[in-house]
Scaffold this motif. Sequence first.
Motif, PDB file in Angstrom:
ATOM      1  N   THR A 106       0.955  -1.142   0.029  1.00 64.36           N
ATOM      2  CA  THR A 106       0.019   0.132   0.123  1.00 64.36           C
ATOM      3  C   THR A 106       1.060   1.210   0.117  1.00 64.36           C
ATOM      4  OG1 THR A 106      -1.616  -1.339   1.318  1.00 64.36           O
ATOM      5  CG2 THR A 106      -1.782   1.236   1.142  1.00 64.36           C
ATOM      6  N   LYS A 130      -6.852   1.474   5.366  1.00 61.01           N
ATOM      7  CA  LYS A 130      -6.158   2.213   4.360  1.00 61.01           C
ATOM      8  C   LYS A 130      -5.742   0.843   3.295  1.00 61.01           C
ATOM      9  CE  LYS A 130      -3.891   6.317   5.543  1.00 61.01           C
ATOM     10  NZ  LYS A 130      -2.785   7.129   5.014  1.00 61.01           N
ATOM     11  N   LYS A 184      -8.782  -0.486   1.453  1.00 64.05           N
ATOM     12  CA  LYS A 184      -9.193   0.618   0.511  1.00 64.05           C
ATOM     13  C   LYS A 184      -8.182   0.486  -0.727  1.00 64.05           C
ATOM     14  CE  LYS A 184     -11.452   4.261  -1.126  1.00 64.05           C
ATOM     15  NZ  LYS A 184     -12.656   4.209  -1.476  1.00 64.05           N
ATOM     16  N   ALA A 185      -7.004   0.431  -0.489  1.00 62.13           N
ATOM     17  CA  ALA A 185      -6.056   0.320  -1.689  1.00 62.13           C
ATOM     18  C   ALA A 185      -6.176  -1.095  -2.501  1.00 62.13           C
ATOM     19  CB  ALA A 185      -4.589   0.325  -0.936  1.00 62.13           C
ATOM     20  N   GLN A 186      -6.781  -1.973  -1.696  1.00 65.29           N
ATOM     21  CA  GLN A 186      -6.947  -3.356  -2.696  1.00 65.29           C
ATOM     22  C   GLN A 186      -8.398  -3.689  -2.669  1.00 65.29           C
ATOM     23  OE1 GLN A 186      -4.532  -4.984  -3.842  1.00 65.29           O
ATOM     24  NE2 GLN A 186      -2.964  -3.670  -2.682  1.00 65.29           N
TER      25      GLN A 186
END
Length: 134
Positions: free
Chosen positions: A36, A61, A64-66
């Motif tokens: 990330t 986080k 959300k990134a994945q």
Amino acid sequence: LFPSFSTFFHLFPGKEVNEARKKMARLPVGCEVLYTPGLWVPLAVIEETYILPGIPWLFQKMVKAQESRFKGPAIYSKTVYSNSGEGDLAAILNTIVEKYPNVDFGSYPKTRDEESYLTKLVLHSRDEGIVGEA
């Protein structure tokens, strides 16, 4: 160890690469490692199981990134708080569970004095309407 072990420790200049830090950098053999941007913690995936940190903001986080990996049919939830104990609710809950086989039910007793309920009921289903009905 972390696939890019040396890169991992370069994120922490001035920190000694000691045995404790090496242990924290260990990941399962054969796992897929996802990064990330801006975070030092990797997300490891092994056999369709995601290994995420317990720190809420890191967890959020990384998910959300994945997020494209977590797309699928929605699961709807409803939480109900009761002033009755689990034992007092068991008979009626068993009836409701039988009536709604497509709803997963969880029953959790009060565990802390500051909680203002005796039992927390959590319902999950892929059918939003049936969660509300149950």
